[in-house]
Design a protein around this motif. Structure first.
Motif, PDB file in Angstrom:
ATOM      1  N   THR A 270      -7.010 -80.018  -0.949  1.00 24.98           N
ATOM      2  CA  THR A 270      -7.621 -79.267   0.156  1.00 24.98           C
ATOM      3  C   THR A 270      -7.626 -80.108   1.429  1.00 24.98           C
ATOM      4  O   THR A 270      -7.305 -79.605   2.516  1.00 24.98           O
ATOM      5  CB  THR A 270      -9.065 -78.854  -0.199  1.00 24.98           C
ATOM      6  N   ARG A 271      -7.951 -81.394   1.297  1.00 25.07           N
ATOM      7  CA  ARG A 271      -7.950 -82.256   2.477  1.00 25.07           C
ATOM      8  C   ARG A 271      -6.547 -82.450   3.022  1.00 25.07           C
ATOM      9  O   ARG A 271      -6.343 -82.499   4.243  1.00 25.07           O
ATOM     10  CB  ARG A 271      -8.620 -83.591   2.150  1.00 25.07           C
ATOM     11  N   ARG A 272      -5.547 -82.545   2.131  1.00 32.82           N
ATOM     12  CA  ARG A 272      -4.163 -82.646   2.609  1.00 32.82           C
ATOM     13  C   ARG A 272      -3.769 -81.379   3.362  1.00 32.82           C
ATOM     14  O   ARG A 272      -3.086 -81.435   4.394  1.00 32.82           O
ATOM     15  CB  ARG A 272      -3.204 -82.903   1.446  1.00 32.82           C
ATOM     16  N   ALA A 273      -4.213 -80.231   2.870  1.00 30.97           N
ATOM     17  CA  ALA A 273      -3.904 -78.962   3.551  1.00 30.97           C
ATOM     18  C   ALA A 273      -4.593 -78.904   4.917  1.00 30.97           C
ATOM     19  O   ALA A 273      -4.007 -78.404   5.891  1.00 30.97           O
ATOM     20  CB  ALA A 273      -4.328 -77.788   2.678  1.00 30.97           C
ATOM     21  N   LEU A 274      -5.816 -79.414   5.001  1.00 25.77           N
ATOM     22  CA  LEU A 274      -6.507 -79.447   6.294  1.00 25.77           C
ATOM     23  C   LEU A 274      -5.765 -80.340   7.278  1.00 25.77           C
ATOM     24  O   LEU A 274      -5.591 -79.987   8.451  1.00 25.77           O
ATOM     25  CB  LEU A 274      -7.947 -79.936   6.114  1.00 25.77           C
TER      26      LEU A 274
ATOM     27  N   ALA B  75      -2.591 -81.039   7.202  1.00 27.83           N
ATOM     28  CA  ALA B  75      -1.339 -80.345   7.552  1.00 27.83           C
ATOM     29  C   ALA B  75      -1.590 -79.281   8.619  1.00 27.83           C
ATOM     30  O   ALA B  75      -0.795 -79.130   9.551  1.00 27.83           O
ATOM     31  CB  ALA B  75      -0.720 -79.723   6.309  1.00 27.83           C
ATOM     32  N   ARG B  76      -2.694 -78.547   8.482  1.00 24.20           N
ATOM     33  CA  ARG B  76      -3.011 -77.532   9.498  1.00 24.20           C
ATOM     34  C   ARG B  76      -3.272 -78.181  10.851  1.00 24.20           C
ATOM     35  O   ARG B  76      -2.878 -77.665  11.890  1.00 24.20           O
ATOM     36  CB  ARG B  76      -4.215 -76.691   9.073  1.00 24.20           C
ATOM     37  N   LEU B  77      -3.943 -79.327  10.843  1.00 21.46           N
ATOM     38  CA  LEU B  77      -4.199 -80.028  12.103  1.00 21.46           C
ATOM     39  C   LEU B  77      -2.915 -80.611  12.681  1.00 21.46           C
ATOM     40  O   LEU B  77      -2.810 -80.795  13.897  1.00 21.46           O
ATOM     41  CB  LEU B  77      -5.238 -81.127  11.909  1.00 21.46           C
ATOM     42  N   GLY B  78      -1.956 -80.917  11.829  1.00 19.74           N
ATOM     43  CA  GLY B  78      -0.684 -81.448  12.305  1.00 19.74           C
ATOM     44  C   GLY B  78       0.137 -80.422  13.047  1.00 19.74           C
ATOM     45  O   GLY B  78       0.983 -80.765  13.872  1.00 19.74           O
TER      46      GLY B  78
ATOM     47  N   GLU C 268     -11.604 -72.080  12.486  1.00 21.08           N
ATOM     48  CA  GLU C 268     -10.162 -71.823  12.409  1.00 21.08           C
ATOM     49  C   GLU C 268      -9.542 -72.598  11.246  1.00 21.08           C
ATOM     50  O   GLU C 268      -8.670 -72.092  10.552  1.00 21.08           O
ATOM     51  CB  GLU C 268      -9.464 -72.220  13.710  1.00 21.08           C
ATOM     52  N   LEU C 269     -10.003 -73.829  11.041  1.00 23.97           N
ATOM     53  CA  LEU C 269      -9.504 -74.627   9.917  1.00 23.97           C
ATOM     54  C   LEU C 269      -9.880 -74.004   8.581  1.00 23.97           C
ATOM     55  O   LEU C 269      -9.105 -74.014   7.635  1.00 23.97           O
ATOM     56  CB  LEU C 269     -10.077 -76.047   9.970  1.00 23.97           C
ATOM     57  N   ALA C 270     -11.085 -73.463   8.497  1.00 24.25           N
ATOM     58  CA  ALA C 270     -11.609 -72.937   7.237  1.00 24.25           C
ATOM     59  C   ALA C 270     -11.042 -71.573   6.885  1.00 24.25           C
ATOM     60  O   ALA C 270     -11.101 -71.165   5.719  1.00 24.25           O
ATOM     61  CB  ALA C 270     -13.125 -72.846   7.310  1.00 24.25           C
ATOM     62  N   GLN C 271     -10.468 -70.864   7.845  1.00 20.93           N
ATOM     63  CA  GLN C 271     -10.047 -69.471   7.651  1.00 20.93           C
ATOM     64  C   GLN C 271      -9.179 -69.237   6.407  1.00 20.93           C
ATOM     65  O   GLN C 271      -9.497 -68.365   5.609  1.00 20.93           O
ATOM     66  CB  GLN C 271      -9.339 -68.959   8.894  1.00 20.93           C
ATOM     67  N   PRO C 272      -8.092 -69.969   6.163  1.00 17.90           N
ATOM     68  CA  PRO C 272      -7.236 -69.613   5.027  1.00 17.90           C
ATOM     69  C   PRO C 272      -7.757 -70.070   3.659  1.00 17.90           C
ATOM     70  O   PRO C 272      -7.184 -69.715   2.639  1.00 17.90           O
ATOM     71  CB  PRO C 272      -5.912 -70.318   5.351  1.00 17.90           C
TER      72      PRO C 272
ATOM     73  N   VAL D 221     -17.202 -76.838  17.201  1.00 16.79           N
ATOM     74  CA  VAL D 221     -16.761 -78.187  16.840  1.00 16.79           C
ATOM     75  C   VAL D 221     -15.254 -78.117  16.615  1.00 16.79           C
ATOM     76  O   VAL D 221     -14.768 -77.349  15.778  1.00 16.79           O
ATOM     77  CB  VAL D 221     -17.463 -78.691  15.564  1.00 16.79           C
ATOM     78  N   ALA D 222     -14.521 -78.916  17.391  1.00 17.96           N
ATOM     79  CA  ALA D 222     -13.063 -78.949  17.281  1.00 17.96           C
ATOM     80  C   ALA D 222     -12.654 -80.250  16.590  1.00 17.96           C
ATOM     81  O   ALA D 222     -13.279 -81.294  16.778  1.00 17.96           O
ATOM     82  CB  ALA D 222     -12.419 -78.860  18.655  1.00 17.96           C
ATOM     83  N   CYS D 223     -11.608 -80.169  15.785  1.00 21.43           N
ATOM     84  CA  CYS D 223     -11.094 -81.332  15.058  1.00 21.43           C
ATOM     85  C   CYS D 223      -9.671 -81.610  15.504  1.00 21.43           C
ATOM     86  O   CYS D 223      -8.902 -80.691  15.788  1.00 21.43           O
ATOM     87  CB  CYS D 223     -11.097 -81.071  13.555  1.00 21.43           C
TER      88      CYS D 223
END
Length: 155
Positions: free
Chosen positions: A20-24, A26-29, A38-42, A72-74
């Motif tokens: 899950t952290r790797r997917a997060l 990847a989404r931030l990348g 927005e990060l939590a949506q999928p 809060v933006a990441c």
């Protein structure tokens, strides 16, 4: 139980060990910055669960959070990833060198088949009777020994 790692490399790999952290990450990348929602949506998990994952990534120094109002933006931070890549690159060079040597060895002149092995191949019949192979022996059911079914007597 929470584990605290003193070494940045240990924290980086520990944080990236979870899918899950790797997917997060990847989404931030894909984008410069994303809000937590927005990060939590999928993901099929609660927002507090996502926040716990983001805490681990933040503790490892992999992400930075900025709060603007209620949002809060990441965003990704590069320093811990650079150290991890440096560590991985040392081993990548090792494996590349070894695989290059293996490829050169395999691509050398092929061994000519010996006369004995070609004679054995010529003498082998095309259709052979079925024999038990190691894989079929393992998959065969074992027969149980019959045991008396009832109370046993001791003399």
């Amino acid at each position: 139980m929470v584990k605290y790692y003193e070494d940045v490399l240990d924290r980086t790999f520990a944080a990236l060990a979870d899918p899950t952290r790797r997917a997060l990450v990847a989404r931030l990348g894909d984008r410069e910055s994303l809000s937590v929602s927005e990060l939590a949506q999928p993901f099929a998990m609660s927002l507090p669960a996502i926040m716990k994952h983001l805490d681990v990534l933040s503790d490892a120094g992999l992400i930075a959070r900025e709060k603007t109002g209620r949002t809060v933006a990441c965003r990704l931070t590069a320093k811990p990833m650079e150290q991890a890549m440096d560590w991985l690159n040392r081993y990548q060079r090792f494996w590349s060198d070894n695989l290059d040597r293996l490829a050169a060895f395999v691509e050398e002149d092929p061994w000519p088949p010996s006369q004995a092995s070609s004679q054995i191949l010529a003498a082998t019949p095309v259709s052979q009777p079925a024999q038990a192979s190691p894989s079929s022996v393992v998959s065969m059911r074992r027969r149980r020994k019959s045991t008396p079914r009832g109370p046993t007597r001791k003399n």
